[in-house]
Design an enzyme around this catalytic site. Structure first.
Site, PDB file in Angstrom:
ATOM      1  N   ASP A 147       3.866   4.664 -10.751  1.00  0.00           N
ATOM      2  CA  ASP A 147       3.367   4.985  -9.416  1.00  0.00           C
ATOM      3  C   ASP A 147       3.175   6.487  -9.214  1.00  0.00           C
ATOM      4  OD1 ASP A 147       3.391   2.310  -8.820  1.00  0.00           O
ATOM      5  OD2 ASP A 147       5.264   2.355  -7.696  1.00  0.00           O
ATOM      6  N   THR A 166       9.798   0.167 -11.587  1.00  0.00           N
ATOM      7  CA  THR A 166      10.041  -1.095 -12.280  1.00  0.00           C
ATOM      8  C   THR A 166       8.722  -1.726 -12.695  1.00  0.00           C
ATOM      9  OG1 THR A 166      10.017  -2.435 -10.257  1.00  0.00           O
ATOM     10  CG2 THR A 166      12.132  -1.488 -10.913  1.00  0.00           C
ATOM     11  N   ALA A 204      11.127   1.780  -3.772  1.00  0.00           N
ATOM     12  CA  ALA A 204      10.661   0.610  -4.532  1.00  0.00           C
ATOM     13  C   ALA A 204      10.780  -0.597  -3.618  1.00  0.00           C
ATOM     14  CB  ALA A 204      11.496   0.415  -5.798  1.00  0.00           C
ATOM     15  N   GLY A 259       0.790  -1.226   0.000  1.00  0.00           N
ATOM     16  CA  GLY A 259       0.000   0.000   0.000  1.00  0.00           C
ATOM     17  C   GLY A 259       0.816   1.267   0.000  1.00  0.00           C
ATOM     18  N   GLU A 279       9.215   8.324  -2.849  1.00  0.00           N
ATOM     19  CA  GLU A 279       8.712   6.955  -2.741  1.00  0.00           C
ATOM     20  C   GLU A 279       9.747   5.961  -3.246  1.00  0.00           C
ATOM     21  OE1 GLU A 279       5.256   3.959  -4.433  1.00  0.00           O
ATOM     22  OE2 GLU A 279       4.981   6.119  -4.691  1.00  0.00           O
ATOM     23  N   PRO A 316      -8.090   2.197   4.484  1.00  0.00           N
ATOM     24  CA  PRO A 316      -9.010   1.079   4.264  1.00  0.00           C
ATOM     25  C   PRO A 316      -8.652   0.319   2.999  1.00  0.00           C
ATOM     26  CG  PRO A 316     -10.052   3.151   3.666  1.00  0.00           C
ATOM     27  CD  PRO A 316      -8.743   3.506   4.301  1.00  0.00           C
ATOM     28  N   LYS A 339       9.501   9.507  -7.571  1.00  0.00           N
ATOM     29  CA  LYS A 339       9.642   8.056  -7.611  1.00  0.00           C
ATOM     30  C   LYS A 339      11.098   7.759  -7.956  1.00  0.00           C
ATOM     31  CE  LYS A 339       8.260   3.740  -7.599  1.00  0.00           C
ATOM     32  NZ  LYS A 339       7.723   3.070  -6.398  1.00  0.00           N
ATOM     33  N   THR A 383       2.170   3.158  -2.496  1.00  0.00           N
ATOM     34  CA  THR A 383       1.806   4.207  -3.441  1.00  0.00           C
ATOM     35  C   THR A 383       0.494   4.887  -3.033  1.00  0.00           C
ATOM     36  OG1 THR A 383       2.966   3.136  -5.272  1.00  0.00           O
ATOM     37  CG2 THR A 383       1.221   4.681  -5.851  1.00  0.00           C
ATOM     38  N   VAL A 384      -0.491   4.113  -2.606  1.00  0.00           N
ATOM     39  CA  VAL A 384      -1.765   4.706  -2.198  1.00  0.00           C
ATOM     40  C   VAL A 384      -1.573   5.544  -0.938  1.00  0.00           C
ATOM     41  CG1 VAL A 384      -4.150   4.229  -1.544  1.00  0.00           C
ATOM     42  CG2 VAL A 384      -3.052   2.839  -3.291  1.00  0.00           C
TER      43      VAL A 384
END
Length: 248
Positions: free
Chosen positions: A50, A41, A111, A14, A109, A200, A37, A16-17
């Site tokens: 992403d 990949t 990887a 989770g 972010e 969630p 990012k 990236t979200v």
């Protein structure tokens, strides 16, 4: 906090979200946000990565991507197999610092997990965080097995002298099992850091407008939200030892 490094305890947790939720909360608060990012990949030229997904969900954010490789492998391995230049930690740090000159918040972010290798020298996201002297947010899964990987990640950050900002559960199930419910108390204990949110399950499938509206409710005030860890734990707490109960 102008630069925040976001890592997972592994893949598909989770990350990236959650990055999108942090970005959405910051944008809602009137902050300018950039998302970097480090290495994408498993995505070919012209395909959405992403960073693009974060922008779709979060709205008005600047996105940047240092490199992308077609095979869904660790960045160092993917770069070698594609015969493309690898990403080095100093490049990640330099790109983040440059973005920080024009934005209130830069989200970096990674990887996969913290020690996934970027280059043949063994450079990692942890090295980039050290160079930036930036705090790290760890995204962890809810259920069985998360305690070990979360504690190992926290220990490595502390060994390096990198600030661990907190842990966010990247996907909280609709019908949480016993392990997930117990982990609400155990995760902050093993990581020795606050629990700063729980997204969630399926949050990334929400329409962007609904995602942006809800995002602050999934994150603690330290991340610009309104989520209350104690209230969430109380609501989701398992029954006491030896006490039968309905876990649904």
């Amino acid at each position: 906090m102008q630069i925040l490094v976001i890592t997972g305890t592994g893949t598909e947790v989770g990350k990236t979200v959650t990055t999108a939720a942090v970005a959405a909360a910051a944008v809602a608060a009137g902050r300018s946000v950039a998302v970097l990012k480090a290495a994408q990949t498993g995505v070919g030229p012209g395909e959405r990565g992403d960073a693009d997904e974060v922008a779709r969900l979060a709205g008005a954010v600047t996105t940047a991507e240092l490199a992308r490789y077609p095979e869904p492998l660790a960045p160092g391995t993917a770069a070698r197999r594609a015969q493309l230049p690898p990403v080095h930690p100093h490049e990640v740090a330099e790109a983040a610092a440059k973005l920080a000159t024009g934005h209130d918040l830069v989200l970096v972010e990674g990887a996969g997990g913290l020690l996934v290798r970027f280059d043949p020298a063994g450079g990692t996201l942890a090295d980039a965080a050290e160079l930036l002297d930036a705090p790290v947010l760890v995204i962890a899964p809810a259920g069985l097995g998360t305690l070990n990987s979360t504690e190992l990640t926290a220990r490595e950050l502390r060994r390096r002298g990198v600030e661990l900002l907190g842990v966010v559960i990247g996907s909280w199930p609709r019908a949480a099992d016993l392990a997930s419910r117990c982990n609400l108390a155990d995760l902050p204990e093993v990581a020795d850091t606050p629990l700063l949110g729980a997204l969630p399950a399926g949050a990334g499938a929400l329409p962007p407008a609904g995602f942006r509206l809800a995002a602050p409710t999934w994150l603690a005030p330290r991340l610009g939200g309104t989520w209350d860890a104690e209230a969430f734990r109380t609501r989701e707490a398992p029954p006491g030892p030896g006490v039968p109960g309905d876990l649904t």
